[in-house]
Enzyme design. Sequence first.
Site, short mmCIF file in Angstrom:
data_model
loop_
_atom_site.label_atom_id
_atom_site.label_comp_id
_atom_site.label_asym_id
_atom_site.label_seq_id
_atom_site.Cartn_x
_atom_site.Cartn_y
_atom_site.Cartn_z
N SER A 8 -7.20 41.52 -59.40
CA SER A 8 -8.11 40.51 -59.57
C SER A 8 -8.23 40.07 -61.11
O SER A 8 -8.77 40.90 -61.96
CB SER A 8 -9.45 41.11 -59.22
OG SER A 8 -10.58 40.24 -59.70
N HIS A 33 -5.61 37.43 -57.26
CA HIS A 33 -6.91 37.39 -56.45
C HIS A 33 -7.83 36.76 -57.65
O HIS A 33 -7.88 37.38 -58.85
CB HIS A 33 -7.37 38.99 -56.11
CG HIS A 33 -8.70 38.88 -55.48
ND1 HIS A 33 -8.39 38.75 -54.04
CD2 HIS A 33 -9.82 39.21 -55.47
CE1 HIS A 33 -9.66 38.99 -53.55
NE2 HIS A 33 -10.62 39.31 -54.59
N ASP A 35 -11.69 36.02 -57.95
CA ASP A 35 -13.25 36.51 -57.69
C ASP A 35 -14.25 35.41 -57.94
O ASP A 35 -14.51 35.27 -59.45
CB ASP A 35 -13.41 37.58 -58.34
CG ASP A 35 -12.96 38.72 -57.29
OD1 ASP A 35 -13.19 38.63 -55.91
OD2 ASP A 35 -12.41 39.53 -57.93
N MET A 37 -17.85 33.89 -58.07
CA MET A 37 -19.22 34.20 -57.79
C MET A 37 -20.09 33.13 -58.41
O MET A 37 -19.81 32.53 -59.19
CB MET A 37 -19.49 35.35 -58.58
CG MET A 37 -18.59 36.73 -58.30
SD MET A 37 -19.08 38.27 -58.88
CE MET A 37 -17.55 39.28 -58.32
N HIS A 66 -11.22 34.32 -53.55
CA HIS A 66 -12.12 35.03 -52.71
C HIS A 66 -13.54 34.52 -53.26
O HIS A 66 -14.28 34.69 -54.21
CB HIS A 66 -12.04 36.57 -53.14
CG HIS A 66 -13.50 37.37 -52.51
ND1 HIS A 66 -13.33 38.64 -52.99
CD2 HIS A 66 -14.16 36.95 -51.48
CE1 HIS A 66 -14.44 39.09 -52.18
NE2 HIS A 66 -14.81 38.33 -51.54
N MET A 68 -17.61 34.04 -53.13
CA MET A 68 -18.53 34.76 -53.05
C MET A 68 -19.72 33.81 -53.32
O MET A 68 -20.19 33.99 -54.53
CB MET A 68 -18.70 36.14 -54.11
CG MET A 68 -17.77 37.06 -53.42
SD MET A 68 -17.46 38.38 -54.37
CE MET A 68 -15.97 37.84 -55.41
N MET A 137 -14.31 44.37 -47.53
CA MET A 137 -14.94 44.58 -48.67
C MET A 137 -15.24 46.27 -48.70
O MET A 137 -16.01 46.61 -47.59
CB MET A 137 -16.32 43.92 -49.05
CG MET A 137 -16.20 42.30 -49.27
SD MET A 137 -15.28 42.09 -50.88
CE MET A 137 -15.95 43.03 -52.08
N GLY A 142 -19.95 41.55 -55.84
CA GLY A 142 -20.80 41.13 -57.19
C GLY A 142 -20.23 41.66 -58.29
O GLY A 142 -20.61 40.96 -59.43
N SER A 144 -16.91 44.25 -60.39
CA SER A 144 -15.94 45.13 -60.42
C SER A 144 -16.19 46.50 -61.01
O SER A 144 -17.25 46.63 -61.28
CB SER A 144 -14.68 44.57 -61.13
OG SER A 144 -14.85 44.30 -62.40
N GLY A 145 -15.31 47.67 -60.88
CA GLY A 145 -15.66 48.86 -61.43
C GLY A 145 -16.33 49.85 -60.40
O GLY A 145 -16.86 50.80 -61.02
N ASP A 175 -10.71 45.29 -50.53
CA ASP A 175 -11.12 44.77 -51.90
C ASP A 175 -12.39 45.50 -52.28
O ASP A 175 -13.38 45.65 -51.90
CB ASP A 175 -11.69 43.28 -51.73
CG ASP A 175 -11.97 42.69 -53.37
OD1 ASP A 175 -12.01 43.31 -54.14
OD2 ASP A 175 -12.41 41.62 -53.20
N GLY A 176 -11.99 46.32 -53.65
CA GLY A 176 -13.21 47.06 -54.09
C GLY A 176 -12.89 48.70 -54.36
O GLY A 176 -12.57 49.29 -53.35
N GLY A 177 -12.87 49.20 -55.35
CA GLY A 177 -12.66 50.44 -55.64
C GLY A 177 -11.25 51.17 -55.61
O GLY A 177 -11.11 52.25 -55.00
N GLY A 197 -8.84 45.56 -59.35
CA GLY A 197 -9.36 45.08 -60.44
C GLY A 197 -9.10 45.92 -61.58
O GLY A 197 -8.28 46.03 -62.37
N SER A 198 -10.11 46.76 -61.86
CA SER A 198 -10.31 47.73 -62.92
C SER A 198 -8.99 48.53 -63.03
O SER A 198 -8.45 48.85 -64.13
CB SER A 198 -11.73 48.37 -63.05
OG SER A 198 -11.96 48.76 -61.83
C1 DX5 Z 1 -15.95 42.53 -56.31
C2 DX5 Z 1 -14.65 41.88 -56.23
C3 DX5 Z 1 -13.61 42.56 -56.39
C4 DX5 Z 1 -13.56 43.23 -57.62
C5 DX5 Z 1 -12.41 44.45 -57.45
O1 DX5 Z 1 -17.15 41.65 -55.87
O2 DX5 Z 1 -14.59 41.03 -54.84
O3 DX5 Z 1 -12.22 41.62 -56.04
O4 DX5 Z 1 -13.14 42.53 -58.89
O5 DX5 Z 1 -12.49 45.12 -58.72
P1 DX5 Z 1 -12.32 46.74 -58.69
O6 DX5 Z 1 -10.82 46.96 -58.13
O7 DX5 Z 1 -12.60 47.30 -59.98
O8 DX5 Z 1 -13.40 47.40 -57.67
ZN ZN Z 2 -12.57 39.94 -54.44
#
Ligand code: DX5
Ligand code: ZN
Length: 222
Positions: A8, A33, A35, A37, A66, A68, A137, A142, A144-145, A175-177, A197-198
Amino acid sequence: MNFIIAPSLLSANFNNLADEIAKVEGIENSWLHLDIMDGNFVEAITFGSPVVQNIRKTTSLTFDAHLMVNSPEKQLPLFIEAGADYITFHIEASKSPRDLIKTIKNSGRKTGISLRPSTPISSIKNFLPYIDLLLIMSVEPGRSGQDFKKKSIERIKEIYTLKQEESLKFLISVDGGINEKTAGKVINAGAEILVMGSYFFGNPIEKVKNFINDLRNKSLPK
Ligand code: DX5
Ligand code: ZN
């Protein structure tokens, strides 16, 4: 298994985007990816279609947008124009998912639907035959991390079973964590795309590459 890694851009170093995108290009079977928002569907605001249009000129990576955002119907034409390959909207934000699917399909792009961790799977069931990607999700959208929500494993398994039972074609993305602790579990549950992401941008790239290679060698083909 040759799953897709979708880093991401949100977690990249924006002072040096060219190098960050080159890291993604250096991974076999990778997508970018994006994101998006809007400060409305989620609190934060990230970047929009003009930024996507701009980086489109610099890479041939598959763009996995993606959205959001509330009122995704307003954003869709902009992301189509900007060159997104997969466009994913949130089921919770759309009044008429059928129309959105149609708009994306007619543009020749791939359609994705996403759902928050607490949204029932029954809400997207009817759309599964018509989409190319389902984005599960595993954190609250909202930022990352955040920590991976353990219950997501059961949700991935449920979707995987639905997909097998009906011989459906959509790809299962999570997606996420996603990190060293969670990636293997998510793959074993049936995920075909890992959004990162992170973990991806926050570690030395050689370490990340070794981890992905190990995971690919270890995981059995489904
Ligand atoms: C959250 C995003 C994710 C996020 C992933 O709203 O949709 O794509 O950036 O980041 P990590 O991998 O750090 O959870
Ligand atoms: Zn995402």
